[in-house]
Write a protein that holds these residues in place. Structure first.
Motif, short mmCIF file in Angstrom:
data_model
loop_
_atom_site.label_atom_id
_atom_site.label_comp_id
_atom_site.label_asym_id
_atom_site.label_seq_id
_atom_site.Cartn_x
_atom_site.Cartn_y
_atom_site.Cartn_z
N SER A 3 0.84 -1.19 0.00
CA SER A 3 0.00 0.00 0.00
C SER A 3 0.87 1.23 0.00
CB SER A 3 -0.90 -0.02 1.25
OG SER A 3 -0.10 -0.05 2.41
N GLY A 4 0.23 2.39 -0.14
CA GLY A 4 0.99 3.65 -0.17
C GLY A 4 1.57 3.88 -1.55
N GLN A 5 2.46 4.88 -1.64
CA GLN A 5 3.05 5.25 -2.93
C GLN A 5 4.01 4.17 -3.38
OE1 GLN A 5 4.73 9.12 -3.00
NE2 GLN A 5 5.40 8.99 -5.13
N ALA A 6 3.86 3.73 -4.63
CA ALA A 6 4.68 2.64 -5.15
C ALA A 6 6.11 3.11 -5.38
CB ALA A 6 4.08 2.13 -6.45
N THR A 7 7.04 2.24 -5.08
CA THR A 7 8.43 2.43 -5.47
C THR A 7 8.77 1.32 -6.44
OG1 THR A 7 9.29 1.02 -3.71
CG2 THR A 7 8.96 3.39 -3.19
N ALA A 11 7.03 -2.31 -6.39
CA ALA A 11 6.39 -2.79 -7.62
C ALA A 11 7.00 -4.11 -8.07
CB ALA A 11 6.52 -1.74 -8.72
N ALA A 12 8.34 -4.22 -7.96
CA ALA A 12 9.00 -5.47 -8.34
C ALA A 12 8.58 -6.61 -7.42
CB ALA A 12 10.51 -5.28 -8.31
N ARG A 33 2.94 -0.87 -12.86
CA ARG A 33 3.61 -0.07 -11.84
C ARG A 33 5.12 -0.21 -11.93
NH1 ARG A 33 2.19 -2.44 -6.90
NH2 ARG A 33 3.03 -0.65 -5.78
N LEU A 34 5.57 -1.38 -12.32
CA LEU A 34 7.01 -1.60 -12.49
C LEU A 34 7.57 -0.64 -13.55
CD1 LEU A 34 9.23 -3.71 -11.53
CD2 LEU A 34 8.76 -4.89 -13.68
N LEU A 53 14.58 -9.61 -10.86
CA LEU A 53 13.74 -9.59 -12.06
C LEU A 53 14.29 -10.53 -13.12
CD1 LEU A 53 12.88 -5.79 -12.46
CD2 LEU A 53 11.31 -7.64 -11.79
N ALA A 54 15.61 -10.55 -13.27
CA ALA A 54 16.22 -11.45 -14.25
C ALA A 54 15.93 -12.90 -13.90
CB ALA A 54 17.73 -11.20 -14.32
#
Length: 344
Positions: A3-7, A11-12, A33-34, A53-54
């Motif tokens: 929750s709150g503002q995504a970073t 997002a990842a 978002r990512l 992510l990789a």
């Protein structure tokens, strides 16, 4: 979900959770978002998140995986670990090239015609119906895969560890032919030589040199650094490139200003075939296992902007030895002059 503002980090994390839960809706939301948060991520965030992510990439369908690969490649350009990030990016590239070749085969088998340009058009439903979804997605994401692969291949250790590199080169060349010269940057990058011996013969003086080259994107860069090493080093007559021109061809920071450089030679293979500045060092054919390049006086004045085709890849041309006169003469005796019609 966080929750709150995504970073970028949150997002990842959400994307990773959703992909592993096979939650298509949540994956799509987190995927958006990512992409939105990537631009505001700092280098530390990217370095921490990119390898995750990789590692996740093989679980993502090939189409959206291309965007994940671009994000990972951009993170590598900003300092993320290339060794940790590259293997799955390059594995995805191999899958995409194979599926894109399937696209060209099915396109030909279903009526042919000009292949669609993935950089100028979006796929229509009729294309999916005609060729199938996986192959169509691969075709339309080739530009993203090229971008991501080039980003990680800027690193010498990555290039030297690529599995099945010859297969990637062959597939990229076939697709380049099918598209009338597409995937140039991928094809050139995959063909980069590292720690490659090179015998250089200067026909006017009868001298020869043994060099080693790495990380050269094209023969403009090779030509400039050969002149810097051999003319600038006092081995050959002529005017050497200015120091800033040589520096930007080696490892100066991208964007460093440099003057144009003027060609010092005409380049030829041992059999007399022209080696064009527009080509790549891999165009120089070997003789008894060693690439041999012959330098002749320039047939006309030609200048070009000094620099690197791949700004993030340092280039090197290192002189290892001046050949003894007898050895240089023996090499030169095995060379042919170019026909007059091919001089240029």
């Amino acid at each position: 979900m966080n929750s709150g503002q995504a970073t970028f980090t949150s997002a990842a994390a959400d994307f990773e959770t959703a992909v592993r839960a096979r939650d298509a809706h949540a994956s799509g939301v987190a995927f958006g978002r990512l992409q939105e948060t990537f631009q505001t991520a700092d280098d530390g965030e990217l370095a921490a998140v990119a390898p995750r992510l990789a590692a996740l990439a093989p679980e993502v369908p090939l189409g959206p995986r291309s965007v994940v690969a671009v994000v990972v490649g951009a993170a590598v350009e900003r300092g993320a670990d290339p060794a940790a990030c590259a293997p799955n990016v390059l594995a995805g590239l191999g899958e995409a090239l194979a599926a894109a070749e399937e696209f060209t085969a099915r396109w030909a088998a279903t009526g042919g015609g000009d292949l669609p340009d993935p950089q100028r058009t979006n796929p229509e439903d009729a294309v999916f119906d005609r060729v199938g979804q996986p192959a169509t997605e691969a075709w339309w994401t080739l530009p993203q895969w090229e971008m991501a692969a080039v980003a990680v291949l800027n690193h010498k250790a990555v290039r030297q560890a690529v599995p099945d590199r010859s297969a990637l080169i062959d597939a990229a060349e076939r697709l380049g032919d099918a598209t009338g010269g597409g995937l140039k940057y991928l094809r050139y990058m995959l063909a980069v030589l590292d720690d490659e011996p090179l015998v250089v013969l200067h026909r006017p003086t009868g001298t020869g040199y043994r060099l080693r080259i790495s990380g050269l994107g094209d023969n403009f860069q090779l030509h400039t650094l050969l002149a810097a090493e051999l003319v600038g080093g006092g081995h050959l007559p002529g005017e050497a490139p200015a120091a800033p021109a040589a520096a930007v061809c080696r490892d100066a920071s991208p964007g460093t200003p440099a003057p144009d450089t003027t060609g010092s030679f005409d380049l030829a293979a041992a059999d007399g075939t022209v080696i064009w500045n527009e080509g790549i060092p891999a165009d120089i054919p070997p003789v008894d296992g060693v690439r041999v390049l012959v330098l002749d006086p320039p047939s006309y004045v030609r200048s070009w902007p000094a620099g690197r085709l791949f700004a993030g890849m340092p280039g090197e041309v290192a002189l290892e030895a001046v050949l003894p006169p007898a050895e240089a003469a023996a090499w030169l005796a095995r060379t042919s002059e170019r026909p007059a019609a091919e001089v240029g």
